[in-house]
Motif scaffolding. Structure first.
Motif, PDB file in Angstrom:
ATOM      1  N   ALA A   1       0.862  -1.188   0.000  1.00 44.69           N
ATOM      2  CA  ALA A   1       0.000   0.000   0.000  1.00 44.69           C
ATOM      3  C   ALA A   1       0.887   1.223   0.000  1.00 44.69           C
ATOM      4  CB  ALA A   1      -0.904   0.000   1.221  1.00 44.69           C
ATOM      5  N   SER A   2       0.367   2.349  -0.452  1.00 41.60           N
ATOM      6  CA  SER A   2       1.107   3.604  -0.383  1.00 41.60           C
ATOM      7  C   SER A   2       1.019   4.153   1.014  1.00 41.60           C
ATOM      8  CB  SER A   2       0.493   4.617  -1.353  1.00 41.60           C
ATOM      9  OG  SER A   2      -0.849   4.857  -1.030  1.00 41.60           O
ATOM     10  N   ILE A   3       2.057   4.868   1.460  1.00 44.24           N
ATOM     11  CA  ILE A   3       2.153   5.327   2.839  1.00 44.24           C
ATOM     12  C   ILE A   3       2.068   6.845   2.883  1.00 44.24           C
ATOM     13  CG2 ILE A   3       3.637   5.429   4.866  1.00 44.24           C
ATOM     14  CD1 ILE A   3       4.839   2.794   3.988  1.00 44.24           C
ATOM     15  N   ALA A   4       1.152   7.317   3.742  1.00 42.77           N
ATOM     16  CA  ALA A   4       1.075   8.761   3.981  1.00 42.77           C
ATOM     17  C   ALA A   4       1.756   9.041   5.306  1.00 42.77           C
ATOM     18  CB  ALA A   4      -0.388   9.207   4.029  1.00 42.77           C
ATOM     19  N   GLN A   5       2.872   9.727   5.308  1.00 45.81           N
ATOM     20  CA  GLN A   5       3.641   9.986   6.524  1.00 45.81           C
ATOM     21  C   GLN A   5       2.962  11.078   7.343  1.00 45.81           C
ATOM     22  OE1 GLN A   5       6.490   8.540   7.692  1.00 45.81           O
ATOM     23  NE2 GLN A   5       6.194   9.776   9.507  1.00 45.81           N
ATOM     24  N   LEU A   6       2.786  10.802   8.629  1.00 46.01           N
ATOM     25  CA  LEU A   6       2.149  11.775   9.513  1.00 46.01           C
ATOM     26  C   LEU A   6       3.023  13.019   9.671  1.00 46.01           C
ATOM     27  CD1 LEU A   6      -0.025  12.500  11.647  1.00 46.01           C
ATOM     28  CD2 LEU A   6       1.545  11.507  13.326  1.00 46.01           C
ATOM     29  N   SER A   7       2.435  14.177   9.491  1.00 41.78           N
ATOM     30  CA  SER A   7       3.157  15.415   9.715  1.00 41.78           C
ATOM     31  C   SER A   7       2.469  16.267  10.766  1.00 41.78           C
ATOM     32  CB  SER A   7       3.260  16.221   8.404  1.00 41.78           C
ATOM     33  OG  SER A   7       1.984  16.504   7.890  1.00 41.78           O
ATOM     34  N   GLY A   8       1.410  15.736  11.361  1.00 50.44           N
ATOM     35  CA  GLY A   8       0.742  16.457  12.442  1.00 50.44           C
ATOM     36  C   GLY A   8      -0.561  17.050  11.958  1.00 50.44           C
ATOM     37  N   GLY A   9      -1.388  17.449  12.924  1.00 52.04           N
ATOM     38  CA  GLY A   9      -2.626  18.135  12.591  1.00 52.04           C
ATOM     39  C   GLY A   9      -3.759  17.186  12.319  1.00 52.04           C
ATOM     40  N   CYS A  10      -4.821  17.705  11.729  1.00 52.16           N
ATOM     41  CA  CYS A  10      -6.050  16.962  11.497  1.00 52.16           C
ATOM     42  C   CYS A  10      -6.172  16.609  10.025  1.00 52.16           C
ATOM     43  CB  CYS A  10      -7.239  17.811  11.947  1.00 52.16           C
ATOM     44  SG  CYS A  10      -8.818  16.974  11.818  1.00 52.16           S
ATOM     45  N   PHE A  11      -6.512  15.320   9.744  1.00 50.40           N
ATOM     46  CA  PHE A  11      -6.628  14.865   8.368  1.00 50.40           C
ATOM     47  C   PHE A  11      -8.098  14.818   7.972  1.00 50.40           C
ATOM     48  CE2 PHE A  11      -2.516  13.443   9.626  1.00 50.40           C
ATOM     49  CZ  PHE A  11      -1.762  13.436   8.474  1.00 50.40           C
TER      50      PHE A  11
ATOM     51  N   LEU B   1     -10.372  13.139   5.444  1.00 50.40           N
ATOM     52  CA  LEU B   1     -10.230  12.002   4.553  1.00 50.40           C
ATOM     53  C   LEU B   1     -11.546  11.729   3.844  1.00 50.40           C
ATOM     54  CD1 LEU B   1      -8.335   9.739   7.068  1.00 50.40           C
ATOM     55  CD2 LEU B   1      -7.363  11.217   5.310  1.00 50.40           C
ATOM     56  N   LYS B   2     -11.488  11.413   2.580  1.00 50.41           N
ATOM     57  CA  LYS B   2     -12.684  11.128   1.800  1.00 50.41           C
ATOM     58  C   LYS B   2     -13.220   9.743   2.140  1.00 50.41           C
ATOM     59  CE  LYS B   2     -11.318  14.041  -2.101  1.00 50.41           C
ATOM     60  NZ  LYS B   2     -11.050  14.072  -3.555  1.00 50.41           N
ATOM     61  N   GLU B   3     -14.530   9.661   2.241  1.00 44.79           N
ATOM     62  CA  GLU B   3     -15.179   8.408   2.622  1.00 44.79           C
ATOM     63  C   GLU B   3     -14.876   7.296   1.645  1.00 44.79           C
ATOM     64  OE1 GLU B   3     -17.270   6.256   5.332  1.00 44.79           O
ATOM     65  OE2 GLU B   3     -16.902   8.410   5.460  1.00 44.79           O
ATOM     66  N   SER B   4     -14.755   7.630   0.362  1.00 45.76           N
ATOM     67  CA  SER B   4     -14.597   6.611  -0.672  1.00 45.76           C
ATOM     68  C   SER B   4     -13.154   6.152  -0.855  1.00 45.76           C
ATOM     69  CB  SER B   4     -15.125   7.155  -2.004  1.00 45.76           C
ATOM     70  OG  SER B   4     -14.413   8.333  -2.356  1.00 45.76           O
ATOM     71  N   ALA B   5     -12.218   6.860  -0.286  1.00 53.47           N
ATOM     72  CA  ALA B   5     -10.810   6.522  -0.492  1.00 53.47           C
ATOM     73  C   ALA B   5     -10.056   6.603   0.833  1.00 53.47           C
ATOM     74  CB  ALA B   5     -10.178   7.457  -1.525  1.00 53.47           C
ATOM     75  N   PRO B   6     -10.043   5.530   1.616  1.00 49.58           N
ATOM     76  CA  PRO B   6      -9.307   5.540   2.879  1.00 49.58           C
ATOM     77  C   PRO B   6      -7.832   5.854   2.654  1.00 49.58           C
ATOM     78  CG  PRO B   6     -10.709   3.599   2.720  1.00 49.58           C
ATOM     79  CD  PRO B   6     -10.705   4.240   1.360  1.00 49.58           C
ATOM     80  N   SER B   7      -7.284   6.649   3.523  1.00 47.81           N
ATOM     81  CA  SER B   7      -5.859   6.979   3.449  1.00 47.81           C
ATOM     82  C   SER B   7      -5.076   6.169   4.473  1.00 47.81           C
ATOM     83  CB  SER B   7      -5.648   8.472   3.705  1.00 47.81           C
ATOM     84  OG  SER B   7      -6.199   9.246   2.673  1.00 47.81           O
ATOM     85  N   LEU B   8      -3.859   5.857   4.110  1.00 40.09           N
ATOM     86  CA  LEU B   8      -2.978   5.128   5.005  1.00 40.09           C
ATOM     87  C   LEU B   8      -2.108   6.132   5.746  1.00 40.09           C
ATOM     88  CD1 LEU B   8      -1.947   2.433   6.052  1.00 40.09           C
ATOM     89  CD2 LEU B   8      -0.369   2.355   4.139  1.00 40.09           C
ATOM     90  N   ILE B   9      -2.228   6.163   7.043  1.00 42.79           N
ATOM     91  CA  ILE B   9      -1.505   7.101   7.894  1.00 42.79           C
ATOM     92  C   ILE B   9      -0.562   6.322   8.788  1.00 42.79           C
ATOM     93  CG2 ILE B   9      -1.722   8.894   9.649  1.00 42.79           C
ATOM     94  CD1 ILE B   9      -4.611   9.300   8.553  1.00 42.79           C
ATOM     95  N   GLU B  10       0.648   6.822   8.922  1.00 43.18           N
ATOM     96  CA  GLU B  10       1.657   6.116   9.710  1.00 43.18           C
ATOM     97  C   GLU B  10       2.108   6.960  10.895  1.00 43.18           C
ATOM     98  OE1 GLU B  10       6.232   4.548   9.111  1.00 43.18           O
ATOM     99  OE2 GLU B  10       4.834   4.447   7.425  1.00 43.18           O
ATOM    100  N   LEU B  11       2.105   6.323  12.062  1.00 39.82           N
ATOM    101  CA  LEU B  11       2.644   6.904  13.280  1.00 39.82           C
ATOM    102  C   LEU B  11       3.839   6.055  13.696  1.00 39.82           C
ATOM    103  CD1 LEU B  11      -0.737   7.246  15.231  1.00 39.82           C
ATOM    104  CD2 LEU B  11       0.285   8.920  13.704  1.00 39.82           C
ATOM    105  N   ARG B  12       4.866   6.670  14.204  1.00 42.11           N
ATOM    106  CA  ARG B  12       6.032   5.897  14.616  1.00 42.11           C
ATOM    107  C   ARG B  12       6.762   6.600  15.740  1.00 42.11           C
ATOM    108  NH1 ARG B  12       9.435   3.969  11.033  1.00 42.11           N
ATOM    109  NH2 ARG B  12       7.989   3.961   9.272  1.00 42.11           N
TER     110      ARG B  12
END
Length: 351
Positions: free
Chosen positions: A14-24, A26-37
């Protein structure tokens, strides 16, 4: 515990969306992949979320970090302010009231001890110390003499610990010490999963130090895809990939922490066999153990690694366990799979 010929590695298709802070948003039809580390428990952790929720992920990350810190102050046998460390420092045989989470893990450890032919045993903190793999600063490079090993064996083991009602335990020998590292990490992963469930996340993966639990369908509907490196290839394209859905996997390996042992034809591993009081000597170099909870996967990976390829496979078959054994051979690494592993993953394409 990070380097070696076999490193349990995680890959996600899957493609990775790197967390940069704040509020996301997100569109209901296209879940986003968010990473915390981050870093905790003397290792790294990663949480991956597939979600359409609009939520402040910094708050989620803070809650995860707080949970990790709280658990480290309970289960660590290294931190002086941790409850387990303080328990180990007691030197009497009177009943002791312990934290409910330690009590719960000890009851699970007792069950594991009985079902693993004694291979899983967290009451060997003294043995781990004299071999130089514990918080005691001595013996980091040296090998303990025979008389010291035998003395430590007599004061170690689950037979020296009495689990009493009402969250109480009693040491049968005052110097008994516990090392819960064989299952505590898995227990903490399960707690992080409970935290995410309370935030109404249903499609996520939690990884701490290479141990993983995944919930939900992943991006493509078959689960989160993880890679199990077998040592035959040094790039991830050569790894076996399996989908993980509502399940956990943990890896234990003899390559992770070792030191020279002049009395043996191999290095001394940090994996101490409680039945002998000495590091394991067999050719099994890694085990991948699967279970519904990370706590069980963590504990079984340790137990099967102690048991070795033959006895470990016998236990895995008896328990109908999903397990994969990596055995060192002169011409490479031999991969052995339990019947349950083949039953679940046999139709997957081979990398």
């Amino acid at each position: 515990m990070k380097s070696g010929v076999l490193i349990f590695r995680l890959t996600l298709l899957a493609s990775i969306a790197q967390l940069s802070g704040g509020c996301f948003d997100l569109k209901e039809s296209a879940p986003s992949l968010i990473e915390l580390r981050g870093n905790a428990l003397a290792t790294t952790w990663t949480v991956k979320l597939l979600t359409t929720k609009s939520v402040n992920m910094q708050d989620v990350k803070k809650a995860i970090e707080q949970r990790l810190e709280a658990n480290e102050k309970i289960f660590s046998h290294w931190r002086k302010d941790a409850l387990l460390y303080q328990f180990n420092k007691t030197k009497h045989t009177e009943p002791i009231v312990v934290d409910s989470r330690i009590y719960k893990l000890l009851k699970h450890a007792n069950w594991m001890h009985q079902n693993s032919a004694g291979a899983f045993d967290p009451a060997i903190g003294h043995l781990v110390n004299i071999w130089g793999f514990g918080p005691d600063g001595k013996n980091r490079t040296s090998i303990p003499p025979e008389e010291q090993i035998e003395k430590a064996r007599q004061t170690s083991g689950m037979n020296q610990l009495k689990i009493l009602p009402e969250k109480m335990v009693r040491k049968n020998h005052p110097t008994l010490q516990l090392d819960l590292s064989g299952s505590a990490k898995g227990e903490i992963i399960d707690q992080i999963c409970q935290l995410l469930d309370r935030h109404s996340f249903g499609n996520y993966l939690v990884e701490i130090g290479g141990e993983i639990r995944a919930e939900g369908k992943g991006r493509k509907g078959n689960g989160w895809v993880v890679g199990l490196e077998d040592g035959l290839s040094k790039n991830e394209n050569g790894m076996t990939s399996v989908p993980l859905r509502n399940y956990a996997v943990a890896t234990s390996g003899s390559y992770r922490l070792t030191k020279p042992n002049p009395g043996s034809n191999r290095n001394a591993s940090h994996l101490i066999d409680p039945r002998t009081g000495r590091p394991i000597e067999h050719d099994l170099i890694a085990v991948n153990a699967f279970a519904p909870t990370a706590r069980d996967a963590d504990a079984w990976a340790t137990a099967l690694m102690i048991l070795g390829p033959e006895d470990g496979m016998k236990i895995a078959e008896k328990m109908d366990m999903v397990a994969r054994f990596c055995v060192s051979r002169e011409d490479g690494v031999l991969i052995l799979k339990s019947t349950a592993y083949d039953r679940i993953f046999t139709k997957l394409p081979t990398n």
